[in-house]
Scaffold this motif. Structure first.
Motif, PDB file in Angstrom:
ATOM      1  N   MET A  25     -21.159 -20.944  18.933  1.00  0.00           N
ATOM      2  CA  MET A  25     -21.939 -19.748  18.643  1.00  0.00           C
ATOM      3  C   MET A  25     -21.858 -18.759  19.799  1.00  0.00           C
ATOM      4  O   MET A  25     -21.631 -17.554  19.608  1.00  0.00           O
ATOM      5  CB  MET A  25     -23.397 -20.157  18.407  1.00  0.00           C
ATOM      6  N   GLU A  26     -22.041 -19.258  21.005  1.00  0.00           N
ATOM      7  CA  GLU A  26     -21.982 -18.410  22.191  1.00  0.00           C
ATOM      8  C   GLU A  26     -20.608 -17.761  22.342  1.00  0.00           C
ATOM      9  O   GLU A  26     -20.505 -16.550  22.598  1.00  0.00           O
ATOM     10  CB  GLU A  26     -22.306 -19.234  23.435  1.00  0.00           C
ATOM     11  N   ALA A  27     -19.559 -18.548  22.166  1.00  0.00           N
ATOM     12  CA  ALA A  27     -18.198 -18.019  22.318  1.00  0.00           C
ATOM     13  C   ALA A  27     -17.916 -16.936  21.288  1.00  0.00           C
ATOM     14  O   ALA A  27     -17.299 -15.908  21.604  1.00  0.00           O
ATOM     15  CB  ALA A  27     -17.190 -19.155  22.187  1.00  0.00           C
ATOM     16  N   LEU A  28     -18.362 -17.144  20.063  1.00  0.00           N
ATOM     17  CA  LEU A  28     -18.121 -16.149  19.016  1.00  0.00           C
ATOM     18  C   LEU A  28     -18.882 -14.854  19.315  1.00  0.00           C
ATOM     19  O   LEU A  28     -18.338 -13.750  19.141  1.00  0.00           O
ATOM     20  CB  LEU A  28     -18.541 -16.708  17.658  1.00  0.00           C
ATOM     21  N   LEU A  29     -20.117 -14.950  19.774  1.00  0.00           N
ATOM     22  CA  LEU A  29     -20.891 -13.759  20.104  1.00  0.00           C
ATOM     23  C   LEU A  29     -20.239 -12.974  21.240  1.00  0.00           C
ATOM     24  O   LEU A  29     -20.156 -11.735  21.197  1.00  0.00           O
ATOM     25  CB  LEU A  29     -22.324 -14.141  20.472  1.00  0.00           C
ATOM     26  N   LYS A  30     -19.771 -13.674  22.242  1.00  0.00           N
ATOM     27  CA  LYS A  30     -19.122 -13.004  23.373  1.00  0.00           C
ATOM     28  C   LYS A  30     -17.849 -12.290  22.929  1.00  0.00           C
ATOM     29  O   LYS A  30     -17.583 -11.150  23.320  1.00  0.00           O
ATOM     30  CB  LYS A  30     -18.792 -14.022  24.472  1.00  0.00           C
ATOM     31  N   GLN A  31     -17.062 -12.979  22.102  1.00  0.00           N
ATOM     32  CA  GLN A  31     -15.762 -12.426  21.730  1.00  0.00           C
ATOM     33  C   GLN A  31     -15.874 -11.306  20.694  1.00  0.00           C
ATOM     34  O   GLN A  31     -14.953 -10.495  20.551  1.00  0.00           O
ATOM     35  CB  GLN A  31     -14.849 -13.543  21.224  1.00  0.00           C
ATOM     36  N   THR A  32     -16.979 -11.240  19.964  1.00  0.00           N
ATOM     37  CA  THR A  32     -17.152 -10.180  18.966  1.00  0.00           C
ATOM     38  C   THR A  32     -17.885  -8.959  19.531  1.00  0.00           C
ATOM     39  O   THR A  32     -17.962  -7.926  18.863  1.00  0.00           O
ATOM     40  CB  THR A  32     -17.939 -10.682  17.740  1.00  0.00           C
ATOM     41  N   GLU A  33     -18.397  -9.075  20.736  1.00  0.00           N
ATOM     42  CA  GLU A  33     -19.146  -7.962  21.329  1.00  0.00           C
ATOM     43  C   GLU A  33     -18.261  -6.725  21.445  1.00  0.00           C
ATOM     44  O   GLU A  33     -17.143  -6.777  21.957  1.00  0.00           O
ATOM     45  CB  GLU A  33     -19.676  -8.367  22.706  1.00  0.00           C
ATOM     46  N   GLY A  34     -18.762  -5.608  20.935  1.00  0.00           N
ATOM     47  CA  GLY A  34     -18.035  -4.350  21.026  1.00  0.00           C
ATOM     48  C   GLY A  34     -16.910  -4.180  20.026  1.00  0.00           C
ATOM     49  O   GLY A  34     -16.159  -3.203  20.098  1.00  0.00           O
ATOM     50  N   THR A  35     -16.779  -5.098  19.077  1.00  0.00           N
ATOM     51  CA  THR A  35     -15.675  -5.027  18.112  1.00  0.00           C
ATOM     52  C   THR A  35     -16.076  -4.326  16.811  1.00  0.00           C
ATOM     53  O   THR A  35     -15.209  -4.064  15.968  1.00  0.00           O
ATOM     54  CB  THR A  35     -15.169  -6.444  17.758  1.00  0.00           C
ATOM     55  N   GLY A  36     -17.355  -4.058  16.633  1.00  0.00           N
ATOM     56  CA  GLY A  36     -17.815  -3.489  15.376  1.00  0.00           C
ATOM     57  C   GLY A  36     -18.049  -4.533  14.295  1.00  0.00           C
ATOM     58  O   GLY A  36     -18.295  -4.195  13.136  1.00  0.00           O
ATOM     59  N   VAL A  37     -17.971  -5.802  14.669  1.00  0.00           N
ATOM     60  CA  VAL A  37     -18.175  -6.912  13.736  1.00  0.00           C
ATOM     61  C   VAL A  37     -19.520  -7.581  14.043  1.00  0.00           C
ATOM     62  O   VAL A  37     -19.795  -7.932  15.188  1.00  0.00           O
ATOM     63  CB  VAL A  37     -17.039  -7.944  13.845  1.00  0.00           C
ATOM     64  N   ASP A  38     -20.344  -7.741  13.014  1.00  0.00           N
ATOM     65  CA  ASP A  38     -21.622  -8.428  13.178  1.00  0.00           C
ATOM     66  C   ASP A  38     -21.448  -9.929  12.968  1.00  0.00           C
ATOM     67  O   ASP A  38     -20.512 -10.376  12.291  1.00  0.00           O
ATOM     68  CB  ASP A  38     -22.652  -7.917  12.167  1.00  0.00           C
ATOM     69  N   VAL A  39     -22.350 -10.712  13.553  1.00  0.00           N
ATOM     70  CA  VAL A  39     -22.347 -12.170  13.397  1.00  0.00           C
ATOM     71  C   VAL A  39     -23.619 -12.587  12.672  1.00  0.00           C
ATOM     72  O   VAL A  39     -24.724 -12.134  13.002  1.00  0.00           O
ATOM     73  CB  VAL A  39     -22.253 -12.875  14.766  1.00  0.00           C
ATOM     74  N   TYR A  40     -23.448 -13.431  11.669  1.00  0.00           N
ATOM     75  CA  TYR A  40     -24.553 -13.971  10.881  1.00  0.00           C
ATOM     76  C   TYR A  40     -24.515 -15.495  10.959  1.00  0.00           C
ATOM     77  O   TYR A  40     -23.437 -16.096  10.966  1.00  0.00           O
ATOM     78  CB  TYR A  40     -24.431 -13.586   9.405  1.00  0.00           C
ATOM     79  N   THR A  41     -25.695 -16.100  10.956  1.00  0.00           N
ATOM     80  CA  THR A  41     -25.764 -17.563  10.872  1.00  0.00           C
ATOM     81  C   THR A  41     -25.890 -17.996   9.423  1.00  0.00           C
ATOM     82  O   THR A  41     -26.350 -17.246   8.564  1.00  0.00           O
ATOM     83  CB  THR A  41     -26.953 -18.117  11.667  1.00  0.00           C
ATOM     84  N   HIS A  42     -25.490 -19.230   9.166  1.00  0.00           N
ATOM     85  CA  HIS A  42     -25.595 -19.812   7.829  1.00  0.00           C
ATOM     86  C   HIS A  42     -26.110 -21.237   7.945  1.00  0.00           C
ATOM     87  O   HIS A  42     -25.724 -21.974   8.858  1.00  0.00           O
ATOM     88  CB  HIS A  42     -24.228 -19.800   7.129  1.00  0.00           C
ATOM     89  N   SER A  43     -26.992 -21.622   7.052  1.00  0.00           N
ATOM     90  CA  SER A  43     -27.477 -22.998   6.940  1.00  0.00           C
ATOM     91  C   SER A  43     -28.024 -23.510   8.269  1.00  0.00           C
ATOM     92  O   SER A  43     -28.923 -22.918   8.846  1.00  0.00           O
ATOM     93  CB  SER A  43     -26.376 -23.903   6.396  1.00  0.00           C
TER      94      SER A  43
END
Length: 551
Positions: free
Chosen positions: A249-267
């Motif tokens: 989760m942490e790695a995905l948030l860091k790598q998506t920062e500033g890309t215009g892509v939002d992150v959502y959790t599931h389940s």
């Protein structure tokens, strides 16, 4: 019959899957190879114990391999035959390497004669061999039941231990016990009492590993906080992350920062929203959807890529539009899904997922509003005075622990109806995806205390134990069973098994388990659990509430 599996709650007719494809969707080939992998791990354990007798220990990568291999066999984790062929081959290499080091250290290996310690077949022979080493190889049903109860508990230990390991937290005593317990399931000389003791010891290490993971998560990301989580959808493209691994989760948030892509959790990733370290990311939008079993519909409407970090994969239909945008990592996998491997330095590159997300439409909103969670032990204990006053004043009559798993069976609607029917002076304590049966119901609060207190993921059932023990001390009670707490727990897979064993080890009694009791409990073993711990199934909502409330 070439396949037999009864490790999950949905096993066919509550007896066992013995067909070409199990209820979970795994093929008989995969099911049997999972059995052979467990068999190979038992062989490793025999030599690891000999090495430890001489003061040695398995290497870190060997211990991690053991745990991640156990993890890969959990229900709905990995459906990829090739993965298991590779893991079995690697297991034999590790077994023989540890054997050589034990011999060099002067260990007496003459007594290590079990077939799992010496068989060296080729991949072409794996399928045939696998059919001979499965669950039914143990003929006595009571011995089989206790052995499998231990093994399923170990799978849960391994899952939680793997998450802690990913964050740099480990305990060799937990690894050593897993080796001891796996080896013990080969010992035909163990009495029923000794096997029951082994099951209870597994519960003890369940407590230890959940405490370790709690420490890993909170020291790395902070203590969960009471949080209102958005459950709608934004206008940006998104990535949906499912499973349990907070490091991913942490790695995905860091790598998506500033890309215009939002992150959502599931389940089961929903509780990531409660951690302070993740709240700083403005593109962390919230939670999308419900429990794991609804993913076929929800992945379609999400539109963007999905990342599985652990188990809870539902095999997609052949015509599913989302098939080409699902990725896996860690111990999970599915044929046709792109797998993101870990680099030598422990990092993971999610750039392919991010680039795909940029080309996708924003998620379709399937609901709106917010849900509240973050009631882990640190937060609830901080509110202890308020909770205690509510109990003493009679505002809160009883707590109901309704932790555990959700699933597809229609009879799980019981848990929604049970939550609706509970008196207004009761509070639900929950953790795990079972909460999706009632966490969006308008159940209100008691003096500002929400009537559903979500502690987090299934492993955060440890939080519920800490809360109960803290309340016991606060009220000056001798026994946790004297508290006004009832246990009505839903289970599905092996992480729930280790939570149950942990509760039993801690002395919690009168747990109701549903929607069915495990098929792997033989009548005699079930009788022991009933007589010793008061384990029971569920009945009707009306009858069970009368029972729990003492009406």
């Amino acid at each position: 019959m070439s396949m037999f599996c009864y490790q999950c709650q949905e096993t066919a007719m509550n007896k066992g899957c013995s067909m070409k494809v199990g209820v979970c969707g795994k093929t008989e080939e995969v099911a049997n190879l999972q059995d052979l992998l467990i068999y190979a791990l038992k062989g490793i354990s025999l030599y690891s114990l000999k090495l430890r007798e001489k003061g040695g220990v398995p290497e870190e990568d060997e211990k991690r391999f053991m745990f991640e291999s156990l993890f890969a066999t959990i229900t709905n984790a990995n459906f990829d035959k090739d993965v298991f062929v590779k893991r079995i081959t690697r297991a034999f290499e590790i077994r023989d390497a540890i054997k050589a080091r034990a011999a060099a250290a002067g260990a007496d290996l003459s007594g290590v004669t079990h077939d799992c310690a010496i068989w060296n077949g080729t991949p072409a022979e794996y399928d045939a061999k696998a059919e001979t080493v499965g669950v039914l190889a143990t003929e006595n049903e009571d011995v089989r039941s206790l052995r499998e109860l231990t093994i399923y508990g170990l799978k849960g230990v391994a899952a939680y231990g793997s998450h802690a390991y990913h964050l740099g937290y480990k305990d060799d005593e937990i690894f050593a016990f897993a080796e001891k317990a796996l080896a013990a399931t080969l010992d035909d000389g163990m009495s029923a009492d000794q096997l029951v003791a082994l099951v209870m010891e597994t519960g003890k290490f369940g407590v230890d590993v959940m405490a370790l993971l709690d420490k890993a998560n909170t020291e790395t990301y902070g203590n969960p906080e009471i949080t209102s989580v958005k459950i709608g959808a934004g206008t940006n493209p998104g990535i949906l992350i499912s499973g349990h691994d907070l490091r991913d989760m942490e790695a995905l948030l860091k790598q998506t920062e500033g890309t215009g892509v939002d992150v959502y959790t599931h389940s089961e990733m929903l509780p990531a929203n409660y951690y302070p370290a993740f709240k700083k990311y403005s593109h962390f939008y919230g939670n999308y959807g419900n429990a794991w079993w609804k993913q076929k519909e929800e992945f379609e409407s999400f539109n963007g890529p999905v990342l599985f970090t652990t188990n809870c994969i539902v095999p997609p239909k052949a015509d599913a539009t989302y098939r080409d945008r699902v990725f896996t990592t860690g111990a999970c996998g599915f044929p046709g899904f792109k797998h993101i491997e870990e680099a030598a330095d422990g990092s993971k590159d999610f750039s392919e997922i991010i680039e795909l997300a940029k080309k996708c439409a924003a998620p379709v909103e399937i609901e709106s509003g917010e849900i509240v969670g973050g009631f882990a032990h640190n937060q609830v204990i901080a509110l202890a005075d308020k909770v205690i006053d509510a109990v003493k004043s009679g505002a809160i009559k009883k707590f109901f622990v309704m932790a555990g798993c959700d699933g597809r069976m229609k009879n799980r609607e019981y848990y929604t109806e049970f939550a609706k029917a509970l008196p207004n002076d009761t509070v639900i304590l929950t953790a795990g995806c079972a909460k999706y049966r009632y966490n969006k119901l308008p159940l209100g609060d008691i003096g500002g205390i929400p009537r559903v207190l979500d502690a987090g993921q299934c492993n955060d059932s440890y939080s519920l134990v800490k809360i109960a023990l803290a309340l016991k001390d606060a009220f000056g009670l001798e026994d946790v069973n004297e508290l006004p707490i009832a246990y009505n727990i839903a289970w599905y897979e092996q992480k729930a098994v280790i939570v149950l064993l942990a509760l039993l080890y801690l002395g919690v009694k009168n747990i109701h388990l549903g929607p069915t009791l495990p098929a792997f409990l033989s009548p005699n073993v079930a009788k022991v659990l009933v007589e010793t711990f008061g384990i029971a199934g569920i009945g009707t909502v009306e009858d069970d509430i009368k029972l729990f409330m003492g009406m």
